[in-house]
Design a protein around this motif. Sequence first.
Motif, PDB file in Angstrom:
ATOM      1  N   TYR B 137       0.832  -1.201   0.000  1.00 36.20           N
ATOM      2  CA  TYR B 137       0.000   0.000   0.000  1.00 36.20           C
ATOM      3  C   TYR B 137       0.868   1.254   0.000  1.00 36.20           C
ATOM      4  CZ  TYR B 137      -2.889   3.696   1.905  1.00 36.20           C
ATOM      5  OH  TYR B 137      -3.510   4.899   2.117  1.00 36.20           O
ATOM      6  N   PHE B 138       1.878   1.285   0.904  1.00 40.00           N
ATOM      7  CA  PHE B 138       2.706   2.488   0.967  1.00 40.00           C
ATOM      8  C   PHE B 138       3.633   2.595  -0.240  1.00 40.00           C
ATOM      9  CE2 PHE B 138       1.489   2.457   5.463  1.00 40.00           C
ATOM     10  CZ  PHE B 138       1.128   3.786   5.592  1.00 40.00           C
ATOM     11  N   LEU B 139       4.079   1.458  -0.746  1.00 41.56           N
ATOM     12  CA  LEU B 139       4.937   1.472  -1.935  1.00 41.56           C
ATOM     13  C   LEU B 139       4.188   2.076  -3.128  1.00 41.56           C
ATOM     14  CD1 LEU B 139       7.693   0.294  -3.207  1.00 41.56           C
ATOM     15  CD2 LEU B 139       6.242  -1.546  -4.010  1.00 41.56           C
ATOM     16  N   LEU B 140       2.983   1.518  -3.384  1.00 45.26           N
ATOM     17  CA  LEU B 140       2.228   1.940  -4.570  1.00 45.26           C
ATOM     18  C   LEU B 140       1.742   3.373  -4.438  1.00 45.26           C
ATOM     19  CD1 LEU B 140       0.327  -1.394  -5.131  1.00 45.26           C
ATOM     20  CD2 LEU B 140       1.790  -0.315  -6.817  1.00 45.26           C
ATOM     21  N   THR B 141       1.082   3.674  -3.302  1.00 46.10           N
ATOM     22  CA  THR B 141       0.549   5.034  -3.162  1.00 46.10           C
ATOM     23  C   THR B 141       1.683   6.036  -2.992  1.00 46.10           C
ATOM     24  OG1 THR B 141       0.270   4.677  -0.807  1.00 46.10           O
ATOM     25  CG2 THR B 141      -1.652   4.311  -2.189  1.00 46.10           C
ATOM     26  N   GLY B 142       2.782   5.614  -2.369  1.00 45.47           N
ATOM     27  CA  GLY B 142       3.911   6.518  -2.178  1.00 45.47           C
ATOM     28  C   GLY B 142       4.502   6.943  -3.517  1.00 45.47           C
ATOM     29  N   PHE B 143       4.774   5.972  -4.377  1.00 48.84           N
ATOM     30  CA  PHE B 143       5.354   6.341  -5.671  1.00 48.84           C
ATOM     31  C   PHE B 143       4.347   7.079  -6.537  1.00 48.84           C
ATOM     32  CE2 PHE B 143       8.987   3.732  -4.673  1.00 48.84           C
ATOM     33  CZ  PHE B 143       9.983   4.471  -5.274  1.00 48.84           C
ATOM     34  N   HIS B 144       3.055   6.721  -6.395  1.00 45.65           N
ATOM     35  CA  HIS B 144       2.050   7.483  -7.129  1.00 45.65           C
ATOM     36  C   HIS B 144       2.015   8.922  -6.622  1.00 45.65           C
ATOM     37  CE1 HIS B 144      -2.079   8.928  -7.948  1.00 45.65           C
ATOM     38  NE2 HIS B 144      -1.802   8.435  -9.128  1.00 45.65           N
ATOM     39  N   GLY B 145       2.101   9.070  -5.308  1.00 42.06           N
ATOM     40  CA  GLY B 145       2.119  10.414  -4.720  1.00 42.06           C
ATOM     41  C   GLY B 145       3.304  11.228  -5.225  1.00 42.06           C
ATOM     42  N   LEU B 146       4.453  10.575  -5.355  1.00 42.88           N
ATOM     43  CA  LEU B 146       5.626  11.282  -5.876  1.00 42.88           C
ATOM     44  C   LEU B 146       5.368  11.768  -7.302  1.00 42.88           C
ATOM     45  CD1 LEU B 146       8.784   9.284  -4.747  1.00 42.88           C
ATOM     46  CD2 LEU B 146       8.036  11.546  -4.033  1.00 42.88           C
ATOM     47  N   HIS B 147       4.658  10.921  -8.068  1.00 40.97           N
ATOM     48  CA  HIS B 147       4.333  11.338  -9.436  1.00 40.97           C
ATOM     49  C   HIS B 147       3.383  12.531  -9.429  1.00 40.97           C
ATOM     50  CE1 HIS B 147       6.178   7.558 -10.647  1.00 40.97           C
ATOM     51  NE2 HIS B 147       6.208   8.034 -11.864  1.00 40.97           N
ATOM     52  N   VAL B 148       2.430  12.531  -8.473  1.00 44.30           N
ATOM     53  CA  VAL B 148       1.523  13.679  -8.357  1.00 44.30           C
ATOM     54  C   VAL B 148       2.328  14.932  -8.038  1.00 44.30           C
ATOM     55  CG1 VAL B 148      -0.370  14.664  -7.024  1.00 44.30           C
ATOM     56  CG2 VAL B 148      -0.443  12.265  -7.681  1.00 44.30           C
ATOM     57  N   LEU B 149       3.280  14.770  -7.118  1.00 45.10           N
ATOM     58  CA  LEU B 149       4.111  15.906  -6.724  1.00 45.10           C
ATOM     59  C   LEU B 149       4.901  16.449  -7.920  1.00 45.10           C
ATOM     60  CD1 LEU B 149       4.339  17.081  -3.870  1.00 45.10           C
ATOM     61  CD2 LEU B 149       6.530  15.907  -3.661  1.00 45.10           C
ATOM     62  N   GLY B 150       5.484  15.505  -8.674  1.00 47.53           N
ATOM     63  CA  GLY B 150       6.224  15.920  -9.870  1.00 47.53           C
ATOM     64  C   GLY B 150       5.322  16.649 -10.848  1.00 47.53           C
ATOM     65  N   GLY B 151       4.094  16.146 -11.001  1.00 47.51           N
ATOM     66  CA  GLY B 151       3.135  16.804 -11.885  1.00 47.51           C
ATOM     67  C   GLY B 151       2.805  18.203 -11.402  1.00 47.51           C
ATOM     68  N   MET B 152       2.692  18.355 -10.052  1.00 47.83           N
ATOM     69  CA  MET B 152       2.360  19.677  -9.511  1.00 47.83           C
ATOM     70  C   MET B 152       3.456  20.677  -9.798  1.00 47.83           C
ATOM     71  SD  MET B 152       0.595  18.590  -5.943  1.00 47.83           S
ATOM     72  CE  MET B 152       0.681  20.186  -5.204  1.00 47.83           C
ATOM     73  N   ILE B 153       4.709  20.243  -9.674  1.00 50.21           N
ATOM     74  CA  ILE B 153       5.832  21.148  -9.974  1.00 50.21           C
ATOM     75  C   ILE B 153       5.759  21.584 -11.441  1.00 50.21           C
ATOM     76  CG2 ILE B 153       8.342  21.305 -10.137  1.00 50.21           C
ATOM     77  CD1 ILE B 153       8.417  19.293  -7.765  1.00 50.21           C
ATOM     78  N   THR B 154       5.510  20.593 -12.321  1.00 50.00           N
ATOM     79  CA  THR B 154       5.395  20.917 -13.744  1.00 50.00           C
ATOM     80  C   THR B 154       4.266  21.914 -13.978  1.00 50.00           C
ATOM     81  OG1 THR B 154       5.932  18.603 -14.025  1.00 50.00           O
ATOM     82  CG2 THR B 154       5.375  19.830 -16.005  1.00 50.00           C
ATOM     83  N   LEU B 155       3.108  21.656 -13.326  1.00 47.33           N
ATOM     84  CA  LEU B 155       1.957  22.538 -13.525  1.00 47.33           C
ATOM     85  C   LEU B 155       2.267  23.951 -13.057  1.00 47.33           C
ATOM     86  CD1 LEU B 155      -0.951  20.197 -12.395  1.00 47.33           C
ATOM     87  CD2 LEU B 155      -0.552  21.079 -14.685  1.00 47.33           C
ATOM     88  N   ALA B 156       2.972  24.050 -11.918  1.00 45.54           N
ATOM     89  CA  ALA B 156       3.301  25.382 -11.396  1.00 45.54           C
ATOM     90  C   ALA B 156       4.171  26.136 -12.402  1.00 45.54           C
ATOM     91  CB  ALA B 156       4.017  25.252 -10.058  1.00 45.54           C
ATOM     92  N   ILE B 157       5.174  25.439 -12.953  1.00 45.81           N
ATOM     93  CA  ILE B 157       6.061  26.089 -13.925  1.00 45.81           C
ATOM     94  C   ILE B 157       5.260  26.516 -15.158  1.00 45.81           C
ATOM     95  CG2 ILE B 157       8.023  25.728 -15.472  1.00 45.81           C
ATOM     96  CD1 ILE B 157       9.125  23.797 -13.335  1.00 45.81           C
ATOM     97  N   LEU B 158       4.356  25.629 -15.608  1.00 43.43           N
ATOM     98  CA  LEU B 158       3.571  25.954 -16.801  1.00 43.43           C
ATOM     99  C   LEU B 158       2.662  27.141 -16.558  1.00 43.43           C
ATOM    100  CD1 LEU B 158       2.597  22.478 -18.242  1.00 43.43           C
ATOM    101  CD2 LEU B 158       4.214  24.131 -19.165  1.00 43.43           C
ATOM    102  N   TRP B 159       2.074  27.187 -15.361  1.00 37.66           N
ATOM    103  CA  TRP B 159       1.180  28.296 -15.043  1.00 37.66           C
ATOM    104  C   TRP B 159       1.928  29.605 -15.119  1.00 37.66           C
ATOM    105  CZ3 TRP B 159       0.958  32.021 -11.158  1.00 37.66           C
ATOM    106  CH2 TRP B 159      -0.252  32.723 -11.098  1.00 37.66           C
ATOM    107  N   TRP B 160       3.150  29.587 -14.569  1.00 34.31           N
ATOM    108  CA  TRP B 160       3.972  30.786 -14.562  1.00 34.31           C
ATOM    109  C   TRP B 160       4.389  31.169 -15.985  1.00 34.31           C
ATOM    110  CZ3 TRP B 160       9.470  31.027 -15.365  1.00 34.31           C
ATOM    111  CH2 TRP B 160      10.006  32.294 -15.117  1.00 34.31           C
ATOM    112  N   ARG B 161       4.770  30.170 -16.762  1.00 32.11           N
ATOM    113  CA  ARG B 161       5.175  30.464 -18.144  1.00 32.11           C
ATOM    114  C   ARG B 161       3.989  30.965 -18.960  1.00 32.11           C
ATOM    115  NH1 ARG B 161       8.570  26.207 -21.356  1.00 32.11           N
ATOM    116  NH2 ARG B 161       8.394  27.934 -22.821  1.00 32.11           N
ATOM    117  N   ASN B 162       2.810  30.392 -18.694  1.00 31.31           N
ATOM    118  CA  ASN B 162       1.612  30.821 -19.407  1.00 31.31           C
ATOM    119  C   ASN B 162       1.292  32.266 -19.063  1.00 31.31           C
ATOM    120  OD1 ASN B 162      -0.924  30.266 -20.941  1.00 31.31           O
ATOM    121  ND2 ASN B 162      -1.822  30.729 -18.949  1.00 31.31           N
ATOM    122  N   ARG B 163       1.458  32.607 -17.781  1.00 32.51           N
ATOM    123  CA  ARG B 163       1.161  33.956 -17.320  1.00 32.51           C
ATOM    124  C   ARG B 163       2.131  34.939 -17.964  1.00 32.51           C
ATOM    125  NH1 ARG B 163       2.167  36.481 -12.148  1.00 32.51           N
ATOM    126  NH2 ARG B 163       0.793  38.283 -12.036  1.00 32.51           N
TER     127      ARG B 163
END
Lengths: 597, 199, 129
Positions: B137-163
């Motif tokens: 459970y922690f392995l799967l959700t943990g690595f999925h969570g890391l992917h969510v985190l990575g996606g959030m960083i990407t989204l933040a950068i894109l939002w800023w670049r879009n702005r």
Amino acid sequence: MSAQTIDSVADFVHPEPTDFFHKYVWSYDHKTVAKQYLWTSLIFLVLGGFLAMLIRWQIAYPGAPVPLLGALLKGRFIFDGNGAVSAEGYIQLASMHGLVMIFFVIIPLIVGAFGNFLIPLHIGSRDVAFPLLNALSYWLYFVAGLLILASFLVPLGPAASGWTNYPPLSDVAGANSPDIGMNLVMSAVFLAGFSSIFGGINFLVTIVKMRAPGMTWMRLPMTTWAQFVTAIFQVLATPMLAAAGAMLLFDRILHTSFFVPRGVMIGAAAAANTGGGYPLLWQHVFWFYAHPAVYILILPSMGFTSDILPAFARKPIFGQRAMIISLVAIMGLGFIVWGHHMFVSGLNPWMGMAFMISTIFIALPSGVKVFNWLGTIWGGSLRLEPPMLYALTFVAMFIVGGLSGIFMAATPVDVYIHDTYYVIAHFHYVVFGATLFSVFAATTYWFPKMFGREMNRTLNYVHWALSFIFFNLAFFPMHFLGEAGHMRRLMTSTGYEFLNPMAPWNEFITIAAFCLGASQIVFAYNFIHSVFFGKPAQPNPWEASTLEWTIPVPVPHYNYRTIPTVYRGPHEYSSPEAAPADWIAQDAPPRGNRAAH
Amino acid sequence: MFDPAAQDHHPTLSPAFHRERRDMRAMGMWLFLGSEVMFFTAFFAAYIVARSAAPGFVAMPLERGFGTLNTIVLLTSSLTMALAVLNSKRGERVKTGRYIALTFLLACVFLVVKGIEYAHHFEAGDFPSHDIFFGFYFLLTGFHGLHVLGGMITLAILWWRNRRGDFNKDYNDPIEIAGLYWHFVDLVWIFLFPALYLL
Amino acid sequence: MSSAATTAPSGVHDHGRSYKAEAVFYAEIFGLLISLTILTVTLSYVNVGWALDLTGRAPNIVAGMLVAAVKSSLVLWFFMHMNHEGRLNRFIFAFALCLFTLAVVAFSSDFVWLHTYVVEGARAAVGGM
């Protein structure tokens, strides 16, 4: 200057850097990244070779203090109080030799260095598809390399469970087993894996999308074809290793039990893990990656050889289509043979039989390649330049290593020779005899293009002769040891009655191995001296016909001032079209056109 | 033909260039997603092995409410991401920014819910080492969570670049490529949810 | 990196539908995904194998995974635009999925064999521990 408009990705290239940092450190230029890979992996090659020497010293002279080093580092690193290799130290040497050589030498060398340097040149492009990602791949590898080096310095030393890291030995930390070192090594492998994945993505997109006009798949040089197939392995197999490493780290740090069975005891104490997992699971996941990795180690070398042999036999490669089909067949079959590493691990025997059959099948495309190499040199006007000698050695050694591989593919034979020196002989014939000799071939062949200077021919001949002789003296007797039942990773062969007659062989192998190691100094000297002081090279010293030989040396930052148009295959030697010369470049316009202009 | 030897440092990149590079980046991202599939393959295959063969395996029912809520949150974020890509292709800078921000916020909600859930487990003493189920459970959700985190960083950068106004009708492939990645994160969760919470 | 301020139509990625039609279509897919989520949660509370007189969780697991497969196909096909993607990119992803299947089938069949014949056999041999 008015702003220029770029309409095609092929035209684009990052501006040439002028400051030191962007020129040599964080460089987007594929040629610089290739050289970074080359130098780093050569340093690791020295380290890995040095570890091998220590292994050989211990097995030939068990318990004898290591000369010089032992006295200097008594009781430290892998040495015991007398300056001899300690028991834990020995398994650490064996593990780190394998890990360093595979993940930090061979893969970065043949894929990172030569793949990076050659792919854009071979397809007529100005850089790889994603230059930033390329730089990132190298620096990930660099950080992984630092972690590996750091693991030697932490208390209790680096990994001590073989390069395959089978649990529970790798999984459950005992009081005296390396803990931090093991974690560092696994993290390093994890990072090196991601470096390899990003590199593979980059190469695939580059080869598919950035080929020059006219560069059809059948006109692609074999090196690039081999890199293409290798990159597929890198992208789709390496993540399994990263995932397996992550699970192992979970087991080690968070005490989960993916690979830990119930009731593991360390001395008198129960392990911290609750248990309930399967050690065999690690072997499945690991070999699902690591068998394709074996092909990552050999396929690019097959590519180098398939380009070098035609250039020095002055003939096109024999059966180019068959060569390409066999490459792709090896890729397809390479994914379904991992179980042959697990014949004695408790694998379902029916699956074992399936894996035996698929493994024997993979000998077919490999055989096709060997026969085609022989067909290529058959009746050619051979030029026995150093690259040719190395490449011919590749073919010969690959035959030896390949044949012993077929023996081991048969389950009944494997049960007997599994985990013996026979296996060591087999994979050193493939990885040293074949792959490293092809690296020497590729280095001597492309050196003039890479560094704009020539290597010393005489020294290359000397190095080739010494390496060839001592390599065979060192590794061929290992077949005998294996058949006599000498297990690998055994610290000493004394103390086992049935192995006592093998002691002279062990000493003989060690002396040959030391000579082999010493003869590499010739190459190292030649390489370093030629990089800085070699004679300036001609753009096309070998009269070869692929695209990279059409551009000046040293290669300009943008490779091709105008993107070339390709009219013919990669090995146009002794073609009637070229008369009176015996070769014609891939981008030379056809005769009819030339007459018209 | 473009001459690299005479290149100035700020050449103009034509729409044809952007289309070509978009295709290259899309292929790179699909390759990366292929390798991501293989990364999660190891975890899933191991989980299936544990479920189908390990004698002592006990699938402990997790709180389905959390899982269902997070599924809906992620599916919604997929919708907003798709709408962000749609808007960016039409050059709607303001709307694109809004949808990227919304996606980012939903990702935050996902991680907060996940955090609350983790806190419940830790309070109950269910650490990764508790048994093999919680390990997975922690392995799967943990690595999925890391992917969510990575996606959030990407989204933040894109939002800023879009702005900042980097993107327009012709050049918007970073948003599209990031969208591919974000949908993949959703895809993984679509399998994790029944595998861990329901079955 | 500067970009061209041309007015060339970005035809390639525009699937020829109006913004509103496209957005409504996404919303429909989203609705389908949410309904399937509700379906899968509901299914987990009932015994799927009841009609076929099957006991155990196997039918539930198959049903749950089927729903997940349908959901992921929807995301893959419409949100990730696999339907407009080139053959090569489809092939890459399909190849990875084949390897996924290979790994899952090979690993689990080995362990089911191990459990059925080795572990159970050993238990029977020592008298049903």
